[in-house]
Design a protein around this motif. Sequence first.
Motif, PDB file in Angstrom:
ATOM      1  N   ALA A  52       0.831  -1.210   0.000  1.00  0.00           N
ATOM      2  CA  ALA A  52       0.000   0.000   0.000  1.00  0.00           C
ATOM      3  C   ALA A  52       0.862   1.255   0.000  1.00  0.00           C
ATOM      4  N   ALA A  53       1.946   1.245   0.757  1.00  0.00           N
ATOM      5  CA  ALA A  53       2.831   2.415   0.800  1.00  0.00           C
ATOM      6  C   ALA A  53       3.418   2.699  -0.577  1.00  0.00           C
ATOM      7  N   ASP A  54       3.919   1.667  -1.250  1.00  0.00           N
ATOM      8  CA  ASP A  54       4.471   1.878  -2.595  1.00  0.00           C
ATOM      9  C   ASP A  54       3.379   2.257  -3.582  1.00  0.00           C
ATOM     10  N   SER A  55       2.264   1.571  -3.506  1.00  0.00           N
ATOM     11  CA  SER A  55       1.165   1.842  -4.433  1.00  0.00           C
ATOM     12  C   SER A  55       0.633   3.263  -4.292  1.00  0.00           C
ATOM     13  N   ALA A  83       7.093  -6.538  -4.412  1.00  0.00           N
ATOM     14  CA  ALA A  83       7.034  -7.135  -3.070  1.00  0.00           C
ATOM     15  C   ALA A  83       8.245  -8.025  -2.824  1.00  0.00           C
ATOM     16  N   LYS A  84       8.634  -8.785  -3.837  1.00  0.00           N
ATOM     17  CA  LYS A  84       9.793  -9.672  -3.710  1.00  0.00           C
ATOM     18  C   LYS A  84      11.095  -8.871  -3.737  1.00  0.00           C
ATOM     19  N   THR A  85      11.235  -7.989  -4.716  1.00  0.00           N
ATOM     20  CA  THR A  85      12.473  -7.223  -4.883  1.00  0.00           C
ATOM     21  C   THR A  85      12.767  -6.356  -3.672  1.00  0.00           C
ATOM     22  N   PHE A  86      11.738  -5.732  -3.128  1.00  0.00           N
ATOM     23  CA  PHE A  86      11.919  -4.820  -1.998  1.00  0.00           C
ATOM     24  C   PHE A  86      11.694  -5.507  -0.650  1.00  0.00           C
ATOM     25  N   ASP A  87      11.554  -6.827  -0.678  1.00  0.00           N
ATOM     26  CA  ASP A  87      11.417  -7.652   0.524  1.00  0.00           C
ATOM     27  C   ASP A  87      10.430  -7.040   1.519  1.00  0.00           C
ATOM     28  N   TYR A  88       9.193  -6.912   1.067  1.00  0.00           N
ATOM     29  CA  TYR A  88       8.163  -6.316   1.920  1.00  0.00           C
ATOM     30  C   TYR A  88       8.062  -7.009   3.273  1.00  0.00           C
ATOM     31  N   GLN A  89       8.294  -8.309   3.305  1.00  0.00           N
ATOM     32  CA  GLN A  89       8.154  -9.048   4.566  1.00  0.00           C
ATOM     33  C   GLN A  89       9.132  -8.533   5.629  1.00  0.00           C
TER      34      GLN A  89
END
Length: 149
Positions: A52-55, A83-89
């Motif tokens: 949500a922050a990136d979007s 999500a994968k590249t920026f390691d959202y987790q």
Amino acid sequence: MALEPSEREALIRRYEEGPRKLRAAYERIPAEARQWRPAEGKWSAHEVVCHAADSETVAAQRIRYLVAEPNPTIVGYDQANWAKTFDYQAAPLEPAMAAVAAVRANTAALLRRLPEKAWSAEGTHTESGRYTADDWLKVYAEHLEKHSR
């Protein structure tokens, strides 16, 4: 078809309420479950907030390009790859929540200042074709509501 001013106002109100709904939904999840992924390829609640922050950051730019530039190209992006590249987790949650709230507050103030003619502005979205300011509002008024569910 262009939105009526009353329809637009209702969507702007929904847009403004998005950050509150997102936070409330997140806080209903037990702390130990916030990083749980419900299935392969699905995001955890934590990842949803980071998305949500990136979007919202991308969305804020999109409406500005639509209104201020002649026939802009609105570039799509691969949200799963982000999500994968920026390691959202592993990303910090509170800055993401703060970004969502700040970007939405700033953009809502902009939306309320736009003259009627600005809403007919249009560009071309790389994934969906013709894209208007009204289209933008319909998408983003619902975006955080959808993720909050």
